[in-house]
Motif scaffolding. Structure first.
Motif, mmCIF file in Angstrom:
data_model
loop_
_atom_site.group_PDB
_atom_site.id
_atom_site.type_symbol
_atom_site.label_atom_id
_atom_site.label_comp_id
_atom_site.label_asym_id
_atom_site.label_seq_id
_atom_site.Cartn_x
_atom_site.Cartn_y
_atom_site.Cartn_z
ATOM 1 N N ALA A 105 16.255 -18.808 5.664
ATOM 2 C CA ALA A 105 16.195 -17.618 4.809
ATOM 3 C C ALA A 105 15.448 -16.492 5.512
ATOM 4 C CB ALA A 105 15.521 -17.955 3.485
ATOM 5 N N SER A 106 15.831 -15.264 5.206
ATOM 6 C CA SER A 106 15.153 -14.114 5.810
ATOM 7 C C SER A 106 15.087 -12.964 4.819
ATOM 8 C CB SER A 106 15.872 -13.665 7.088
ATOM 9 O OG SER A 106 17.191 -13.232 6.790
ATOM 10 N N GLY A 107 14.159 -12.065 5.063
ATOM 11 C CA GLY A 107 13.992 -10.865 4.247
ATOM 12 C C GLY A 107 13.498 -9.735 5.130
ATOM 13 N N THR A 108 13.325 -8.570 4.560
ATOM 14 C CA THR A 108 12.916 -7.419 5.369
ATOM 15 C C THR A 108 11.791 -6.646 4.697
ATOM 16 O OG1 THR A 108 14.625 -6.031 4.354
ATOM 17 C CG2 THR A 108 15.182 -7.131 6.434
ATOM 18 N N VAL A 109 10.989 -6.024 5.561
ATOM 19 C CA VAL A 109 9.976 -5.055 5.139
ATOM 20 C C VAL A 109 10.311 -3.755 5.866
ATOM 21 C CG1 VAL A 109 7.526 -4.494 5.014
ATOM 22 C CG2 VAL A 109 8.265 -6.883 4.891
ATOM 23 N N THR A 110 10.735 -2.735 5.129
ATOM 24 C CA THR A 110 11.180 -1.479 5.730
ATOM 25 C C THR A 110 10.146 -0.395 5.484
ATOM 26 O OG1 THR A 110 13.497 -2.086 5.378
ATOM 27 C CG2 THR A 110 13.009 0.237 5.796
ATOM 28 N N LEU A 111 9.672 0.217 6.556
ATOM 29 C CA LEU A 111 8.670 1.287 6.473
ATOM 30 C C LEU A 111 9.331 2.624 6.799
ATOM 31 C CD1 LEU A 111 5.988 -0.751 8.354
ATOM 32 C CD2 LEU A 111 5.734 0.043 6.006
ATOM 33 N N THR A 112 8.981 3.622 6.053
ATOM 34 C CA THR A 112 9.518 4.972 6.282
ATOM 35 C C THR A 112 8.403 5.997 6.171
ATOM 36 O OG1 THR A 112 10.120 5.140 3.942
ATOM 37 C CG2 THR A 112 11.845 4.419 5.457
ATOM 38 N N GLY A 113 8.605 7.137 6.830
ATOM 39 C CA GLY A 113 7.648 8.231 6.746
ATOM 40 C C GLY A 113 6.569 8.148 7.811
ATOM 41 N N THR A 114 5.663 9.113 7.738
ATOM 42 C CA THR A 114 4.504 9.178 8.643
ATOM 43 C C THR A 114 3.259 9.352 7.800
ATOM 44 O OG1 THR A 114 5.826 10.185 10.414
ATOM 45 C CG2 THR A 114 3.430 10.445 10.545
ATOM 46 N N ALA A 115 2.237 8.590 8.107
ATOM 47 C CA ALA A 115 0.998 8.629 7.310
ATOM 48 C C ALA A 115 0.312 9.972 7.474
ATOM 49 C CB ALA A 115 0.081 7.500 7.741
ATOM 50 N N THR A 116 -0.038 10.564 6.352
ATOM 51 C CA THR A 116 -0.792 11.821 6.372
ATOM 52 C C THR A 116 -2.259 11.581 6.076
ATOM 53 O OG1 THR A 116 -0.264 12.174 4.036
ATOM 54 C CG2 THR A 116 1.214 13.150 5.663
ATOM 55 N N GLY A 117 -2.641 10.351 5.943
ATOM 56 C CA GLY A 117 -4.030 9.969 5.717
ATOM 57 C C GLY A 117 -4.180 8.492 6.035
ATOM 58 N N SER A 118 -5.411 8.043 6.069
ATOM 59 C CA SER A 118 -5.657 6.631 6.391
ATOM 60 C C SER A 118 -5.452 5.759 5.162
ATOM 61 C CB SER A 118 -7.079 6.449 6.923
ATOM 62 O OG SER A 118 -8.026 6.857 5.942
ATOM 63 N N GLY A 119 -5.268 4.472 5.423
ATOM 64 C CA GLY A 119 -5.062 3.525 4.330
ATOM 65 C C GLY A 119 -4.781 2.143 4.888
ATOM 66 N N VAL A 120 -4.219 1.305 4.055
ATOM 67 C CA VAL A 120 -3.942 -0.084 4.448
ATOM 68 C C VAL A 120 -2.551 -0.472 3.976
ATOM 69 C CG1 VAL A 120 -4.654 -2.501 4.237
ATOM 70 C CG2 VAL A 120 -6.391 -0.698 4.312
ATOM 71 N N ALA A 190 -1.723 4.251 2.310
ATOM 72 C CA ALA A 190 -1.780 5.461 3.136
ATOM 73 C C ALA A 190 -0.766 6.481 2.621
ATOM 74 C CB ALA A 190 -1.493 5.113 4.585
ATOM 75 N N PRO A 191 -1.191 7.716 2.314
ATOM 76 C CA PRO A 191 -0.229 8.724 1.840
ATOM 77 C C PRO A 191 0.783 9.058 2.919
ATOM 78 C CG PRO A 191 -2.374 9.719 2.322
ATOM 79 C CD PRO A 191 -2.568 8.249 2.414
ATOM 80 N N GLY A 192 2.022 9.304 2.468
ATOM 81 C CA GLY A 192 3.090 9.658 3.392
ATOM 82 C C GLY A 192 3.863 8.466 3.919
ATOM 83 N N LEU A 193 3.348 7.284 3.712
ATOM 84 C CA LEU A 193 4.003 6.082 4.212
ATOM 85 C C LEU A 193 4.572 5.285 3.040
ATOM 86 C CD1 LEU A 193 4.442 4.445 6.909
ATOM 87 C CD2 LEU A 193 2.463 3.063 6.197
#
Length: 472
Positions: A105-120, A190-193
């Motif tokens: 089995a498999s799944g995905t984690v898709t990230l988009t955007g660019t962080a405009t601040g720090s975060g986790v 993180a904002p923007g992400l």
């Protein structure tokens, strides 16, 4: 046959040489009930990195030992860890089997955007959280690469991660349907992400544990942990339990499975199994795999050697606390208890606790509602009573002749066993039922003695009802 009331095993009756001869008789030494230690057998898939060969049992004493024997992050490693966490003094035996010729089995984690601040960025793979620090200006591709590295560093995860263009593909380490139960949950502060998750799916084929169970039939295990919570797997375990626990083999055992899904699907599964020897722990919304819930539940069952003592409120240490929206209402718990599922609840201090341990047996062979084996303690008590009676008769009469005096002697020993069981509050009303204790010679086999043993098992105090009268 030296005298009417005394028989010798080693001193012959034909001695003529003068002397004083003594032999030792140990058949009367044991006057107590046998112990009731609970041995747990776990089945599961192993990785190629594991040093233990498939189909070869191994006693497991620690998390690290299980990782070395079966591969770090393997199903059997996770099962052993969950069981030992719930009860560290467990007598645990593990038997591995290789992956089936299926698809992982498999799944995905898709990230988009660019962080405009720090975060986790937080990703839960099952109940394990993986954190990635995000700084202002980090692109989705950069964060995805960092997440892939973080996943690779966690060698005890049951999944691996592959990164491509801001997408992390998470794949179960095992082929088969086990990965379909592995949950993915992600959040980014993180904002923007932004992060989107497609949970694992697409795993095909299950291992066949029929041969493994057959090879372990003589092991004498009391509790068996189901590696998967499916009708096919549980039916195999049910057949095995019926065989080893039957009147010919007499190695009483129960099976345990875990269920993190919906109440409706859980009670449907329980109805398909309908066995007084199988119990399923329902923990809706849990991130743990079903086999991990089952392992913790089995370990808690094994921690209680008194077969008649209820398991209400006992904690399943190490099992994740579910969200408030996933916790069953009282009505749902009642529904589960009427339909063969053991509900878990979150008690004080955020402890996962057993509400009431019941079997999946709800109907007899005619389809009529039957509460005879409702509580899992009932079949465990019957198994222990059988063990106590069998061992007493075996100790007292290993080479007994069958004469007219034999039935009374056997009945006396059985009655003594029942009285001792009553002292421990395992059975009750022994004196009231003594007329029903019958030991007689068989009508067809001259070498056989038959017995009918009435057993009124002690029930658990599950419900107390009181009326409060207002007086003015």
């Amino acid at each position: 046959m030296a005298s009417p009331n005394i028989s010798f095993d080693s001193i012959p009756a034909s001695i003529r040489k003068p002397g004083k001869y003594f032999e030792f008789n140990t058949k009367l030494a044991v006057r107590t009930l046998p112990g009731n230690p609970q041995r747990v057998l776990v089945l599961g898939q192993k990785l190629a990195a594991g040093t233990q060969a498939a189909m070869v049992p191994a006693d497991v004493f620690s998390d690290e030992q299980a990782a070395q024997l079966f591969g770090r992050g393997s199903q059997l490693h996770l099962i052993a860890r969950a069981a030992i966490t719930a009860y560290p003094y467990l007598q645990l035996t593990a038997v591995a089997i290789a992956d089936p010729a299926g698809v992982a089995a498999s799944g995905t984690v898709t990230l988009t955007g660019t962080a405009t601040g720090s975060g986790v960025l937080k990703l839960w793979v099952g109940a394990t959280r993986v954190d990635v620090a995000v700084s202002s200006g980090d692109t989705a591709a950069a964060v995805a690469t960092a997440l892939g590295a973080a996943l690779a560093a966690r060698t005890d995860l049951p999944a691996t991660g592959a990164v491509a263009s801001g997408v992390v593909t998470v794949t179960c380490v095992h082929k088969g349907t086990i990965g379909n139960d592995l949950k993915l949950v992600a959040s980014a502060t993180a904002p923007g992400l932004s992060v989107a998750v497609v949970t694992l799916a697409g795993g095909t084929l299950d291992p066949d544990y029929t041969a493994t169970l057959a090879a372990m039939a003589g092991g004498g295990h009391n509790i068996i942990v189901a590696p998967l919570s499916s009708q096919a797997q549980l039916t195999v375990i049910r057949s095995h339990l019926d065989f080893v626990s039957g009147p010919m083999e007499q190695r009483g055992a129960i099976g345990v499975f875990g269920w993190p899904g919906s109440l409706a699907s859980g009670t449907t599964l329980a109805g398909q199994i309908n066995s007084g020897r199988i119990t399923g722990a329902w923990h809706r919304g849990a991130l743990r795999l079903p086999c991990e819930i089952a392992a913790a539940y089995a370990a808690v069952l094994a921690s209680e050697e008194d077969p008649a003592r209820p398991l209400n409120t006992l904690e399943l240490a190490g099992i994740d606390v579910t969200g408030i929206d996933q916790r069953p209402t009282r009505t749902e718990q009642e529904n589960a208890l009427y339909n063969g599922m053991t509900p878990l609840e979150i008690g004080p201090g955020d402890r996962v606790q057993i509400v009431r341990a019941i079997s999946t047996y709800t109907k007899d062979a005619q389809g009529v509602d039957d509460v005879a084996l409702l509580d899992i303690t009932t079949i465990r008590t019957l198994d222990y009573v059988r063990k106590a009676c069998r061992e007493r008769i075996s100790l007292r009469f290993p080479r007994e002749k069958l004469s007219e005096r034999t039935p009374d002697k056997v009945r006396s020993e059985l009655f003594d066993v029942l009285l001792k069981l009553e002292e421990l509050e395992i059975v009750e009303a022994v004196e009231a039922n003594k007329d029903g204790l019958i030991v007689e010679r068989d009508s067809q086999d001259v070498n056989r003695l038959d017995a009918k043993i009435p057993v009124d098992v002690v029930n658990g105090l599950h419900v107390f009802a009181g009326r409060i009268d207002l007086l003015l």
